[in-house]
Scaffold this active site. Structure first.
Site, short mmCIF file in Angstrom:
data_model
loop_
_atom_site.label_atom_id
_atom_site.label_comp_id
_atom_site.label_asym_id
_atom_site.label_seq_id
_atom_site.Cartn_x
_atom_site.Cartn_y
_atom_site.Cartn_z
N ARG A 1 0.88 -1.28 0.04
CA ARG A 1 -0.03 0.01 0.03
C ARG A 1 0.64 1.36 0.01
O ARG A 1 0.26 2.25 0.02
CB ARG A 1 -1.06 -0.02 1.24
CG ARG A 1 -2.01 1.17 0.92
CD ARG A 1 -3.11 1.25 2.05
NE ARG A 1 -2.64 0.84 3.42
CZ ARG A 1 -1.87 1.58 4.15
NH1 ARG A 1 -1.73 2.80 3.68
NH2 ARG A 1 -1.42 1.15 5.38
N TYR B 1 -16.28 8.87 -19.48
CA TYR B 1 -16.38 7.67 -19.02
C TYR B 1 -17.62 7.71 -17.96
O TYR B 1 -17.51 8.56 -17.10
CB TYR B 1 -15.32 6.87 -18.58
CG TYR B 1 -15.46 5.67 -17.97
CD1 TYR B 1 -15.69 4.48 -18.83
CD2 TYR B 1 -15.39 5.36 -16.68
CE1 TYR B 1 -16.17 3.32 -18.27
CE2 TYR B 1 -15.70 4.02 -15.99
CZ TYR B 1 -16.14 3.23 -16.92
OH TYR B 1 -16.07 1.85 -16.21
N ASP C 1 -7.44 11.10 -19.52
CA ASP C 1 -7.91 9.60 -19.55
C ASP C 1 -7.49 9.19 -21.20
O ASP C 1 -8.23 9.46 -21.93
CB ASP C 1 -9.43 9.27 -19.05
CG ASP C 1 -9.63 8.12 -19.07
OD1 ASP C 1 -8.93 7.11 -19.77
OD2 ASP C 1 -10.60 7.74 -18.20
N LYS D 1 -8.42 -2.26 -19.67
CA LYS D 1 -8.81 -2.35 -21.01
C LYS D 1 -7.74 -2.77 -22.02
O LYS D 1 -7.40 -3.99 -21.73
CB LYS D 1 -9.29 -1.05 -21.59
CG LYS D 1 -10.39 -0.55 -20.54
CD LYS D 1 -11.64 -1.11 -20.41
CE LYS D 1 -12.55 -0.74 -19.19
NZ LYS D 1 -12.82 0.67 -18.91
C1 LIG Z 1 -13.06 1.40 -18.02
C2 LIG Z 1 -12.70 2.71 -18.10
C3 LIG Z 1 -12.39 3.61 -16.88
C4 LIG Z 1 -12.64 2.64 -15.54
O1 LIG Z 1 -11.57 1.68 -15.29
P1 LIG Z 1 -11.77 0.50 -14.33
O2 LIG Z 1 -10.60 -0.11 -14.36
O3 LIG Z 1 -13.26 -0.23 -14.78
O4 LIG Z 1 -12.20 1.23 -12.86
C5 LIG Z 1 -12.34 4.74 -16.89
N1 LIG Z 1 -12.06 5.69 -18.14
C6 LIG Z 1 -12.34 4.70 -19.28
C7 LIG Z 1 -12.40 5.59 -20.68
C8 LIG Z 1 -12.74 3.51 -19.26
O5 LIG Z 1 -13.11 2.79 -20.47
#
Ligand SMILES: *Cc1c(COP(=O)(O)O)cnc(C)c1O
Length: 384
Positions: free
Chosen positions: A52, A106, A176, A201
């Site tokens: 952590r 998102y 992001d 992803k």
């Molecule tokens: C899936 C996603 C997130 C969140 O990610 P998690 O791993 O599900 O918490 C954030 N931004 C985008 C663009 C995403 O596709």
């Protein structure tokens, strides 16, 4: 723009080798998994190691690899994309501060903003592009946050202009970068301060784990870790090892995602059952010029609109290879209907204003054989 789908020189090598923890004990080719949560104190290297504290050897492997791929100084790895996003925002915002967000984000990020940030007294403005971000500035503005390409309309913002606006006002700029991946776009090179990925992803790429990453300067990462230690949300050693394995094929996979999506976008664009295709690689996309100027490839995500929205269920039930499912960025092709999933909380009028029609289908184009994907859509869209 065919050359656009190739990963930059050296990226395949970096995906495989950058950051590896060299196994001096056995000479093994892979980073060993260090499972300890208890480490000697005082530590011989003078660093107090604890999962952590975001400083274990397997977390460090991911951090080094991502920092190199995103052209940044440092990185920190989280247990999910949302943990990464929440920690970056909470590390930089406090009650009374103001933050500017792109309005196409998102769904989880939208909820984080509307439920948590607003609750602790952070003031929010929304904008669609750089001109609207500039208009939203106040003396107490601390941060601009964008997503490019965005979900599900693949809107792209001019990252160099966002970075210049942030620098002009002395505020942090955050992106992001999940949809683009570091193979297609390196926002730090355009001057953006911090890059976030949902590693769930494309980075992991196999639809079998959750993780998140932030890449930025050493100073910003130090500040983010300072907050992260208090919030928790780290990734354990086994999951880090799994993510490392996924990352080794990132450049190869993204090249194939780019090629498949580019080909499918062109095939669907001339299909009689399809009203329009939304893909940044098509000249018809409103942000095609911006995307072509800052991305090396246009990515594996596309959306399209059926001429007859009442045919959505027929399409979903007839697809044989492509699976109706949430999430994205894995090796397998997935489809979803944003009006029923990510945007179902909106009223029909709000959805119409946002450009999310009932006949809109989002495709996460996988790395299957391109002809098989085209054929699957053709047979599923064929008239009765
Ligand atoms: C899936 C996603 C997130 C969140 O990610 P998690 O791993 O599900 O918490 C954030 N931004 C985008 C663009 C995403 O596709």
């Amino acid at each position: 723009m065919d050359n656009c789908s190739k990963p930059p020189a050296g990226f395949s090598t970096l995906c495989i080798h950058a950051g590896t923890h060299v196994d001096t004990a056995t000479g093994g080719a892979c980073s060993p998994i260090f499972t300890s949560t208890a480490y000697a104190y005082p530590n011989p290297a003078n660093e107090n190691i604890y999962p952590r504290y975001f400083n274990t050897p397997n977390q460090a492997v991911i951090n080094r690899k991502l920092a190199v791929l995103e052209r940044g100084e440092a990185a920190v790895t989280f247990g999910s994309g949302m943990a990464a996003i929440a920690t970056v925002l909470l590390a930089h915002l406090q009650p009374g501060d103001h933050a500017i967000f792109q309005n196409d984000l998102y769904g989880g990020t939208l909820q984080l903003i509307n439920r948590e940030l607003v609750r602790i007294g952070v003031h929010i403005s929304w904008g669609a592009n750089v001109a609207e971000f500039a208009d939203a500035f106040r003396p107490e503005t601390r941060l601009i946050y964008v997503e490019s390409p965005s979900n599900p309309l693949l809107r792209c913002v001019d990252l160099q202009a966002v970075a210049a606006l942030g620098k002009h006002h002395g505020v942090l700029t955050v992106i992001d970068n999940t949809f683009a991946t570091p193979i297609n776009q390196n926002p730090l090179v355009w001057g953006i301060d911090a890059v976030i990925h949902s590693a769930t992803k494309y980075l992991n790429g196999h639809s079998d784990m959750n993780a998140g990453v932030v890449v930025a300067s050493t100073a910003i990462i130090r500040r983010v870790i300072g907050t992260a230690v208090n919030l928790g949300g780290m990734l354990d050693a086994h999951a880090c090892s799994q993510l490392e394995r996924g990352l080794k094929t990132l450049a190869l996979r993204v090249q194939r995602h780019n090629e498949n999506a580019f080909a499918l976008a062109h095939a669907l664009a001339v299909h009689p059952a399809v009203a329009r295709v939304i893909y940044p690689g098509l000249p018809t996309h409103p942000d095609h010029a911006i995307a072509a100027g800052q991305m090396r490839g246009f990515g594996g995500m596309l959306s399209f609109e059926l001429r007859q929205p009442d045919q959505v269920d027929r399409l979903l039930s007839r697809l044989r290879i492509v699976m109706p499912a949430l999430s994205l960025g894995g090796v397998e092709s997935l489809v979803c209907v944003p009006s029923r999933t990510s945007h179902r909380m909106m009223t029909p009028a709000e959805r119409q204003r946002a450009g999310i029609s009932d006949g809109l289908i989002r495709v996460s184009v996988g790395i299957e054989n391109e002809e098989d994907l085209r054929e699957d859509f053709h047979q599923a869209l064929a008239p009765e």
